[in-house]
Design a protein around this motif. Sequence first.
Motif, PDB file in Angstrom:
ATOM      1  N   MET A   1      -7.509  11.021  -1.291  1.00 51.50           N
ATOM      2  CA  MET A   1      -6.595   9.936  -1.540  1.00 51.50           C
ATOM      3  C   MET A   1      -5.170  10.454  -1.335  1.00 51.50           C
ATOM      4  O   MET A   1      -4.838  11.560  -1.727  1.00 51.50           O
ATOM      5  CB  MET A   1      -6.786   9.409  -2.959  1.00 51.50           C
ATOM      6  N   ASN A   2      -4.373   9.644  -0.771  1.00 50.72           N
ATOM      7  CA  ASN A   2      -2.989   9.997  -0.509  1.00 50.72           C
ATOM      8  C   ASN A   2      -2.249  10.215  -1.840  1.00 50.72           C
ATOM      9  O   ASN A   2      -2.436   9.468  -2.802  1.00 50.72           O
ATOM     10  CB  ASN A   2      -2.337   8.871   0.287  1.00 50.72           C
ATOM     11  N   LYS A   3      -1.423  11.261  -1.910  1.00 51.76           N
ATOM     12  CA  LYS A   3      -0.704  11.562  -3.152  1.00 51.76           C
ATOM     13  C   LYS A   3       0.222  10.427  -3.572  1.00 51.76           C
ATOM     14  O   LYS A   3       0.354  10.115  -4.750  1.00 51.76           O
ATOM     15  CB  LYS A   3       0.101  12.848  -2.997  1.00 51.76           C
ATOM     16  N   LYS A   4       0.855   9.791  -2.601  1.00 48.41           N
ATOM     17  CA  LYS A   4       1.775   8.697  -2.920  1.00 48.41           C
ATOM     18  C   LYS A   4       1.017   7.511  -3.524  1.00 48.41           C
ATOM     19  O   LYS A   4       1.459   6.917  -4.511  1.00 48.41           O
ATOM     20  CB  LYS A   4       2.521   8.273  -1.663  1.00 48.41           C
ATOM     21  N   LEU A   5      -0.139   7.184  -2.955  1.00 50.05           N
ATOM     22  CA  LEU A   5      -0.950   6.083  -3.479  1.00 50.05           C
ATOM     23  C   LEU A   5      -1.451   6.409  -4.881  1.00 50.05           C
ATOM     24  O   LEU A   5      -1.442   5.551  -5.767  1.00 50.05           O
ATOM     25  CB  LEU A   5      -2.118   5.798  -2.541  1.00 50.05           C
ATOM     26  N   ARG A   6      -1.886   7.637  -5.087  1.00 58.04           N
ATOM     27  CA  ARG A   6      -2.366   8.050  -6.410  1.00 58.04           C
ATOM     28  C   ARG A   6      -1.243   7.936  -7.445  1.00 58.04           C
ATOM     29  O   ARG A   6      -1.457   7.467  -8.559  1.00 58.04           O
ATOM     30  CB  ARG A   6      -2.886   9.472  -6.361  1.00 58.04           C
ATOM     31  N   LEU A   7      -0.048   8.365  -7.075  1.00 66.51           N
ATOM     32  CA  LEU A   7       1.098   8.279  -7.979  1.00 66.51           C
ATOM     33  C   LEU A   7       1.419   6.824  -8.317  1.00 66.51           C
ATOM     34  O   LEU A   7       1.689   6.485  -9.477  1.00 66.51           O
ATOM     35  CB  LEU A   7       2.312   8.958  -7.352  1.00 66.51           C
ATOM     36  N   ILE A   8       1.356   5.941  -7.327  1.00 67.28           N
ATOM     37  CA  ILE A   8       1.617   4.517  -7.557  1.00 67.28           C
ATOM     38  C   ILE A   8       0.569   3.922  -8.500  1.00 67.28           C
ATOM     39  O   ILE A   8       0.902   3.166  -9.424  1.00 67.28           O
ATOM     40  CB  ILE A   8       1.664   3.756  -6.224  1.00 67.28           C
TER      41      ILE A   8
END
Length: 86
Positions: A1-8
């Motif tokens: 999973m993309n880090k940015k998506l996980r953070l969001i």
Amino acid sequence: MNKKLRLILIASIIITAILGFAFPNPHPHIQFHGIFTSNVIFVSILDSIVASTFDIFFGFTGCVLIIIVSKWLGHKWLMKDEEYYD
């Protein structure tokens, strides 16, 4: 999973939980929620927190239990040894 998506996603979960604490539902749809807020002018902070965030914790716990039970079932019942078909 993309880090940015996980953070969001994590940020949205935290924001939702904080909003649940800040703005409890004044019109409960389930009888359990009415226990804490029915016919009471002053509701303690603890009762408000439990009533407003119960669904979050209940849903998260249910999802975790489903994952754990399905992984256990998969390992004990569905998976076969590597030499099973030989």
